[in-house]
Design a protein around this motif. Structure first.
Motif, PDB file in Angstrom:
ATOM      1  N   ALA A 114       0.881  -1.169   0.000  1.00  0.00           N
ATOM      2  CA  ALA A 114       0.000   0.000   0.000  1.00  0.00           C
ATOM      3  C   ALA A 114       0.913   1.212   0.000  1.00  0.00           C
ATOM      4  N   PRO A 115       0.407   2.352  -0.438  1.00  0.00           N
ATOM      5  CA  PRO A 115       1.252   3.555  -0.392  1.00  0.00           C
ATOM      6  C   PRO A 115       1.792   3.780   1.011  1.00  0.00           C
ATOM      7  N   VAL A 116       3.112   3.978   1.082  1.00  0.00           N
ATOM      8  CA  VAL A 116       3.754   4.063   2.390  1.00  0.00           C
ATOM      9  C   VAL A 116       3.624   5.480   2.910  1.00  0.00           C
ATOM     10  N   GLU A 117       3.070   5.602   4.109  1.00  0.00           N
ATOM     11  CA  GLU A 117       2.856   6.921   4.691  1.00  0.00           C
ATOM     12  C   GLU A 117       3.960   7.302   5.660  1.00  0.00           C
ATOM     13  N   ASP A 118       4.540   6.322   6.327  1.00  0.00           N
ATOM     14  CA  ASP A 118       5.542   6.655   7.336  1.00  0.00           C
ATOM     15  C   ASP A 118       6.451   5.445   7.540  1.00  0.00           C
ATOM     16  N   VAL A 119       7.685   5.710   7.871  1.00  0.00           N
ATOM     17  CA  VAL A 119       8.605   4.626   8.237  1.00  0.00           C
ATOM     18  C   VAL A 119       9.295   4.998   9.539  1.00  0.00           C
ATOM     19  N   LEU A 120       9.672   3.969  10.286  1.00  0.00           N
ATOM     20  CA  LEU A 120      10.409   4.163  11.529  1.00  0.00           C
ATOM     21  C   LEU A 120      11.505   3.121  11.584  1.00  0.00           C
ATOM     22  N   MET A 121      12.580   3.445  12.257  1.00  0.00           N
ATOM     23  CA  MET A 121      13.671   2.488  12.412  1.00  0.00           C
ATOM     24  C   MET A 121      13.955   2.317  13.897  1.00  0.00           C
ATOM     25  N   PHE A 122      14.065   1.060  14.309  1.00  0.00           N
ATOM     26  CA  PHE A 122      14.391   0.802  15.710  1.00  0.00           C
ATOM     27  C   PHE A 122      15.827   1.220  15.987  1.00  0.00           C
ATOM     28  N   PRO A 123      16.137   1.598  17.218  1.00  0.00           N
ATOM     29  CA  PRO A 123      17.533   1.848  17.564  1.00  0.00           C
ATOM     30  C   PRO A 123      18.344   0.581  17.296  1.00  0.00           C
ATOM     31  N   GLY A 124      19.505   0.734  16.736  1.00  0.00           N
ATOM     32  CA  GLY A 124      20.292  -0.422  16.336  1.00  0.00           C
ATOM     33  C   GLY A 124      20.213  -0.630  14.847  1.00  0.00           C
ATOM     34  N   GLY A 125      19.104  -0.205  14.259  1.00  0.00           N
ATOM     35  CA  GLY A 125      19.009  -0.215  12.814  1.00  0.00           C
ATOM     36  C   GLY A 125      18.706  -1.560  12.206  1.00  0.00           C
ATOM     37  N   GLY A 126      18.423  -2.558  12.980  1.00  0.00           N
ATOM     38  CA  GLY A 126      18.174  -3.870  12.416  1.00  0.00           C
ATOM     39  C   GLY A 126      16.741  -4.064  11.971  1.00  0.00           C
ATOM     40  N   MET A 127      15.826  -3.356  12.582  1.00  0.00           N
ATOM     41  CA  MET A 127      14.416  -3.568  12.272  1.00  0.00           C
ATOM     42  C   MET A 127      13.797  -2.244  11.882  1.00  0.00           C
ATOM     43  N   ILE A 128      12.872  -2.282  10.946  1.00  0.00           N
ATOM     44  CA  ILE A 128      12.136  -1.075  10.591  1.00  0.00           C
ATOM     45  C   ILE A 128      10.646  -1.398  10.607  1.00  0.00           C
ATOM     46  N   ILE A 129       9.875  -0.322  10.727  1.00  0.00           N
ATOM     47  CA  ILE A 129       8.424  -0.463  10.653  1.00  0.00           C
ATOM     48  C   ILE A 129       7.938   0.478   9.575  1.00  0.00           C
ATOM     49  N   SER A 130       7.043   0.004   8.750  1.00  0.00           N
ATOM     50  CA  SER A 130       6.453   0.868   7.746  1.00  0.00           C
ATOM     51  C   SER A 130       4.956   0.897   7.949  1.00  0.00           C
ATOM     52  N   ALA A 131       4.366   2.041   7.628  1.00  0.00           N
ATOM     53  CA  ALA A 131       2.922   2.178   7.739  1.00  0.00           C
ATOM     54  C   ALA A 131       2.381   2.573   6.386  1.00  0.00           C
ATOM     55  N   GLY A 132       1.357   1.909   5.974  1.00  0.00           N
ATOM     56  CA  GLY A 132       0.725   2.240   4.710  1.00  0.00           C
ATOM     57  C   GLY A 132      -0.629   1.578   4.664  1.00  0.00           C
ATOM     58  N   GLY A 133      -1.616   2.297   4.186  1.00  0.00           N
ATOM     59  CA  GLY A 133      -2.965   1.761   4.290  1.00  0.00           C
ATOM     60  C   GLY A 133      -3.297   1.558   5.761  1.00  0.00           C
ATOM     61  N   PRO A 134      -4.148   0.624   6.094  1.00  0.00           N
ATOM     62  CA  PRO A 134      -4.480   0.418   7.507  1.00  0.00           C
ATOM     63  C   PRO A 134      -3.526  -0.545   8.217  1.00  0.00           C
ATOM     64  N   THR A 135      -2.403  -0.897   7.618  1.00  0.00           N
ATOM     65  CA  THR A 135      -1.525  -1.890   8.229  1.00  0.00           C
ATOM     66  C   THR A 135      -0.166  -1.287   8.560  1.00  0.00           C
ATOM     67  N   ILE A 136       0.467  -1.876   9.560  1.00  0.00           N
ATOM     68  CA  ILE A 136       1.881  -1.604   9.780  1.00  0.00           C
ATOM     69  C   ILE A 136       2.615  -2.920   9.581  1.00  0.00           C
ATOM     70  N   THR A 137       3.796  -2.822   9.011  1.00  0.00           N
ATOM     71  CA  THR A 137       4.583  -4.015   8.749  1.00  0.00           C
ATOM     72  C   THR A 137       5.956  -3.834   9.375  1.00  0.00           C
ATOM     73  N   VAL A 138       6.417  -4.885  10.021  1.00  0.00           N
ATOM     74  CA  VAL A 138       7.727  -4.857  10.661  1.00  0.00           C
ATOM     75  C   VAL A 138       8.664  -5.692   9.801  1.00  0.00           C
ATOM     76  N   TRP A 139       9.812  -5.112   9.478  1.00  0.00           N
ATOM     77  CA  TRP A 139      10.769  -5.779   8.593  1.00  0.00           C
ATOM     78  C   TRP A 139      12.063  -5.990   9.348  1.00  0.00           C
ATOM     79  N   ASP A 140      12.681  -7.109   9.015  1.00  0.00           N
ATOM     80  CA  ASP A 140      14.010  -7.375   9.570  1.00  0.00           C
ATOM     81  C   ASP A 140      15.023  -7.098   8.476  1.00  0.00           C
ATOM     82  N   LEU A 141      15.833  -6.042   8.654  1.00  0.00           N
ATOM     83  CA  LEU A 141      16.790  -5.662   7.613  1.00  0.00           C
ATOM     84  C   LEU A 141      17.960  -6.627   7.568  1.00  0.00           C
ATOM     85  N   ILE A 142      18.327  -7.139   8.718  1.00  0.00           N
ATOM     86  CA  ILE A 142      19.545  -7.952   8.776  1.00  0.00           C
ATOM     87  C   ILE A 142      19.347  -9.266   8.019  1.00  0.00           C
TER      88      ILE A 142
END
Lengths: 623, 505
Positions: B208-236
């Motif tokens: 879905a169109p991404v409205e906002d992103v956040l990165m956890f301290p440490g930089g290994g995980m990010i969260i994206s928000a788009g549409g009514p969902t948030i998704t947590v990603w593991d970058l590592i």
């Protein structure tokens, strides 16, 4: 009861059986018995005339019409001569109850008060001559009198709480005595006492407040919340100690200096409670930790009692309240403890208490208490308001010792039984460990019948609930109905239900029958036609007792059964009505007879709420 | 001494479990403090990272800086040619950067509000401007599908990232590794860029169109928000989806972490702010607002939640610091000499571990109602327990005690209409609370018993009694309805049970 004024080691006791006995209390010895043949209500002896007794007795009514009314009472003067033959004079009599009898310290006057009148009698060796004192009447009912040790007046306490000082002992004031009164007590003054120097007057009454009046200044000092109604107050001769006798069957000794309680002697508290309003509903329960007997104390409390040493150990307030006395004529309705039960390791106690005054909404609480090893008391853990919508009729603890498997079953008149368990998993992540609580885990009912009794089997696997004349067996772990046992004459409802120990039998009693079921075959093993008022199971052996009261002959027969046979092992008759009965475990060091090591004592309460204990030897002798 | 006076025991009633968690109690402590209205919808709220945590609110063509002490505007920056976007305060709290709808990026000095730098390069609105952790670079994301890195001293573009297919509406620079840049775009992708190679190193599709992103301290995980969902990603582990949560009804517009990055707040167009535990992404609390939410921010000390809405309202919720936190924050402060604090310092000193502490036994203080109860002044005790601000449960406990003492009538009789009013008001307020009903019905009965002959004389009490009557009536109707519903539900349940058994046979 009084001390012999001439010999401080002798004690005199007068009783309703018409005797006065002289005791030597230092070595518990009966010295002498005087026979009177008429019931003695009050008595006084004077130091100067040791062989004379002033005795208040009831006069036997001559005509049958006055039976049941207040008995007329008379003051008699007895003189015993050398051969102990009594010589009797009638001093005065009245149609009402005698409310007080005192002598002045110098032995000159004897004052007796009846319901409304006061008579003063001057005692002289040859008592023929002497001033005749008139009969004084008091405006309200007199409850107690006291005489001032040095000044010529008497103090009268009445049922409205007023204390009147009447200066009537001087010859000049005989005809028209000067009166002064003080009023603090809202209710009846039960007792008055002067200190021996005459500066203080102590009074006590229904408010359970000890009032100390400084007579000269009228200054008052109060000692409130003594726990129960004050029945009498006395002061030690050296004025350092006050002793008060309370309605809850206790005596408290106070230091006169700082008014602190120095010592308290406590008996069974329930004995003085009006049993029609506050019945002994808990029965006798044995506390598993120290083997104390637990029973109702004052309303709203339970009492822990040690029958071996005959000591009151602890009082536990189930419903917390401040002791107050009634404001109007009507008595305050206190909460009553209906049921008490302990877990088998003594870590938990469960109580049911209720309050119902007929006007406002009844209160009903189920409370779970946890034993606190630091303070050695039970601390409230969970309170459940209105566990059942109607009264709770039984309360039983699961016999398991493991805290996680503990459960409690209650049955109520709302046709339900409920199983309560420790709520272990909730908030386990966030809340700290000590915040465990009890919650209802299962509600069971059977065809809208009312459950009257419930019992757990000894291993805790089976829960049996008795509905009117049907016994249902439930798996206590999964709460599934396993079996239904039906009694044949099914118009009588089951009153008591118990599993026997170490044997697969279930005992049930109805109004007139005793049934023993064999649970292996689910059939009635044997039955008896007896009136069973109480049923108790020996925790140490397979035996059980059925107690059957006989109102007519005022006695009770105790049948001891082995569940296998219908023939009682022994039958024991006691000359009392048994109100409650329990097996009491033997003390550990008390193994005098090795053959009877396993057997327990039997304790019971009779109609006067005396606690009696039956040991094995005694029973054998009777048998 | 004889037994001491026993205080009134306050009833404890079971609390419904949803009130019970520590978490929701914490978030409930954020009480609505004030709500300010801006001239147009609020598009961005950014807190200053340094004390006293002022926040920059971007709305219409201006950026305003509010104080968290007074909630008043401290500074207004309005030197924009068009709608301003994303006013962000630098780490040191001295500079502010904002983009605008013409594509201009301006850097301001917060104190003097002077334009320090102007950066031209984007030709479409710039929605995201961020300072790099080193404080010398700026990230900007624009609707011209590019993201750029600017050098502040040189006022020039260092890098351009052009791989997005649509508006870039989310972006950040990693705090731990300033070479990593994360952007999210309306082409539904999230891209991770590396400044060292100036290329996209990872691309993930949100769906879905991404409205906002956040990165956890440490930089290994990010969260994206788009549409009514948030998704947590593991970058590592190469951009693996760890969790995808959809709790909102409408598009999530904004996200932020709490101070310790252990909770996540999301604001959405469905008027709700939800708070998640990042351990398991369960919603631990939810706050409802009056309008769709465009941006949400939580102050770094976890005391203020500020939400900006489409209607231009800025809603501020504030939590009072509990004593422990206050002590912690003041621990190292030495009081000024001569101040009150200076003379009372050391009062709370509890001694060293092996010191012998002489215990002082504080004199027991009785509450006012307890003092009256002790003196048997029941009427006064009831008045004391009916004063404003008394908890209802306390009043109920006192009424219960009066019933137990057989003194309820005594406490109620002999009042005039003014002194009877609080009691009747209390009845009206609480009589339909099921836990109190039984006691209050008794109280009501006594009141009617005592005063029924004189009620009509006082218009005040008469009105209240009519109120009470209508309230009882509605409650009874309600109960009837509930009984009906229970009955029909039981019928349905029994019916389904019946069909079940027939199926078996």
């Amino acid at each position: 009861m009084m001390l012999n004024p001439n010999d401080p080691l002798q004690l005199l006791s007068g009783s309703l059986d018409g005797t006065i006995k002289v005791w030597k209390y230092s070595d518990v010895e009966l010295l002498k018995t005087y026979e009177f043949g008429i019931p003695i209500y009050r008595m006084v002896i004077l130091a100067s005339y040791p062989d004379r007794f002033f005795v208040v007795t009831g006069i036997p009514c001559k005509n049958a019409s006055c039976r049941g009314k207040q008995k007329a009472q008379a003051l008699l003067h007895f003189r015993f001569d050398k051969k102990d033959q009594p010589e009797m004079h009638l001093l005065c009599k009245s149609k009402s109850m005698c409310t007080g009898l005192v002598t002045s310290p110098d032995g000159e006057f004897l004052i007796i008060s009846f319901l409304r009148t006061i008579r003063i009698i001057k005692i002289k060796l040859n008592q023929q001559k002497g001033q005749k004192w008139p009969k004084y009447t008091h405006s309200s009912n007199i409850s107690c009198i006291a005489i001032h040790p040095s000044k010529p007046y008497i103090s009268i306490g009445d049922e409205y709480g007023k204390i009147t000082h009447m200066y009537c002992l001087k010859e000049s004031q005989i005809q028209d005595p000067v009166k002064s009164s003080v009023h603090w007590h809202p209710h009846k003054v039960n007792s008055l006492a002067f200190t021996s120097d005459g500066t203080y007057l102590l009074s006590g009454g229904e408010e359970s407040v000890l009032v100390i009046w400084q007579i000269e200044t009228g200054h008052t000092q109060f000692l409130p919340r003594l726990g129960s109604e004050i029945r009498s107050v006395t002061i030690s001769p050296d004025q350092t100690l006050y002793a008060i006798n309370l309605l809850d069957n206790s005596i408290k000794i106070l230091s006169a200096i700082n008014l602190e309680i120095k010592q308290a002697v406590q008996g069974l508290k329930h004995a003085q409670v009006d049993a029609s309003i506050y019945p002994l509903s808990t029965g006798l329960v044995i506390e598993p930790r120290n083997h104390l007997v637990v029973l109702n104390g004052l309303p709203g409390t339970i009492q822990f009692y040690n029958p071996h040493s005959d000591r009151h150990v602890m009082e536990h307030e189930v419903s917390q309240r401040t002791m107050i006395s009634r404001a109007f004529e009507k008595d305050i309705v206190y909460p009553n403890v209906n049921h008490v039960s302990f877990s088998s390791n003594g870590n938990w106690m469960t109580t049911v208490d209720s309050r119902e005054d007929g006007e406002t909404t009844p209160e009903l609480y189920l409370k779970f208490w946890k034993f606190d090893p630091n303070s050695q008391t039970y601390v409230l853990n969970t309170r459940i308001d209105n566990p059942h919508s109607k009264a709770v009729v039984s309360l039983n603890f699961h016999p398991g010792t493991n805290d996680t498997s503990l459960s409690v079953v209650t049955t109520g008149l709302d046709n339900k039984f409920k199983v309560w368990k420790i709520n272990s998993e909730s908030h386990a992540s966030q809340v700290s460990k000590d915040s465990i609580s009890w919650v209802c885990k299962f509600v069971g009912s059977y065809r809208q019948y009312t459950p009257r009794a419930a019992a757990f089997s000894q291993d805790g696997s089976i829960l049996s609930v008795a509905y009117d004349s049907i016994i249902t067996l439930w798996d206590s772990r999964s709460n599934v109905l396993r079996d239904v046992l039906t009694l044949l004459p099914n118009y009588e409802s089951i009153k008591h239900l118990a599993f026997t120990n170490n044997s697969p039998f279930l005992v049930a009693t109805t109004q007139n029958y005793l049934y023993v079921w064999n649970l292996l075959t689910c059939t009635i093993w044997w039955s008896h036609r007896t009136e069973a008022h109480h049923l108790v199971v020996d925790p140490k052996s397979t035996r059980f007792i059925v107690a059957s009261n006989c109102e007519k002959s005022q006695e009770c027969r105790l049948f001891v059964f082995e569940p296998q046979t219908a023939i009682p092992v022994m039958v024991h008759t006691v000359k009392d009505i048994v109100k409650a009965i329990a097996y009491f475990p033997r003390k550990f060091d008390d193994v005098s007879s090795p053959s009877n090591v396993l057997q327990s004592y039997i304790i019971y309460l009779n109609q006067n709420y005396d606690m009696l204990m039956i040991g094995e030897n005694f029973v054998e002798k009777v048998r | 001494m004889s037994s001491p006076y026993k205080k009134l025991s306050i009833k404890k009633l079971p609390v419904p479990t949803e009130k019970g968690t520590e978490e929701s109690r914490f978030w409930k402590r954020f009480k609505p403090r004030c709500s300010l209205s801006e001239i147009a919808s609020v598009t961005s709220i950014k807190f200053s990272p340094i004390q006293p945590f002022d926040f920059a609110v971007t709305s219409s063509t201006r950026v305003q800086i509010y104080s968290t002490q007074t909630y008043k505007v401290k500074k207004t920056i309005s030197r924009f040619n068009d709608i301003a976007y994303c006013g962000t305060i630098r780490n040191d709290g001295k500079l502010l950067v904002a983009g605008d709808a013409t594509g201009l990026i301006q850097v301001f000095d917060i104190n003097s509000r002077a334009i320090l730098r102007t950066m031209k390069g984007h030709n479409h609105p710039v929605h995201i401007t961020r300072f790099a952790p080193g404080n010398t670079q700026i990230l900007s994301c624009s609707d011209d599908k590019t993201a750029r890195i600017w050098d502040i001293p040189g006022q020039e573009t260092i890098s351009i990232f052009k791989e997005h297919q649509d508006y870039v509406r989310a972006g950040l620079i990693s705090n731990d590794n300033p070479h990593l840049i994360l952007t999210g775009s309306y082409d539904q992708s999230i891209k991770l860029w590396d400044l060292r190679t100036n290329s996209c190193t990872m691309s993930m599709s949100h769906g879905a169109p991404v409205e906002d992103v956040l990165m956890f301290p440490g930089g290994g995980m990010i969260i994206s928000a788009g549409g009514p969902t948030i998704t947590v990603w593991d970058l590592i582990s190469g951009g693996r989806v760890v969790r995808s949560v959809s709790n909102h009804q409408k598009t999530i517009t904004s996200m932020c972490f709490d101070g310790s990055s252990s909770r996540l707040l999301t604001g959405s167009l469905d008027h709700h702010v939800k708070i998640y535990d990042v351990q398991n992404y369960d919603v631990v609390h939810s706050i409802e607002y009056s309008s769709p939410i465009l941006c949400i921010a939580l102050s770094p000390d976890d005391t203020n939640i500020v939400a900006g809405m489409t209607c231009g309202t800025l809603s501020i919720r504030r939590r009072k610091l509990v004593q422990k936190e206050l002590n912690m924050s003041h621990q190292n402060k030495q009081p000024r000499v001569g101040s009150y604090k200076y003379f009372t310092r050391g009062q709370t000193y509890s001694g060293n571990k092996d010191d012998f502490v002489v215990e002082s036994k504080p004199r027991e203080r009785l509450a006012l109602y307890d003092r009256y109860l002790k003196k048997f002044q029941y009427s006064n005790a009831l008045d004391a327990a009916l004063r404003n601000g008394t908890q209802a449960i306390l009043t109920i406990s006192l009424l219960q005690e009066l019933i137990r003492r057989d003194a309820l009538r005594q406490a109620i009789v002999g009042r005039d209409d003014l002194s009877l009013e609080p009691l009747v008001k209390f009845l009206i307020r609480w009589i339909n609370e099921p836990r109190y009903t039984s006691i209050l019905v008794d109280v009501g009965n006594v009141i009617i018993d005592v005063y029924s002959s004189v009620i009509y004389k006082s218009p005040l009490i008469e009105k209240l009694i009519v109120n009470l009557h209508s309230k009882v009536k509605t409650e009874m109707n309600l109960q009837k309805e509930i009984a009906k519903i229970i009955g029909s539900l039981e019928m349905v349940a029994k019916g389904s049970l019946l069909t079940d058994t027939t199926n078996y046979t």
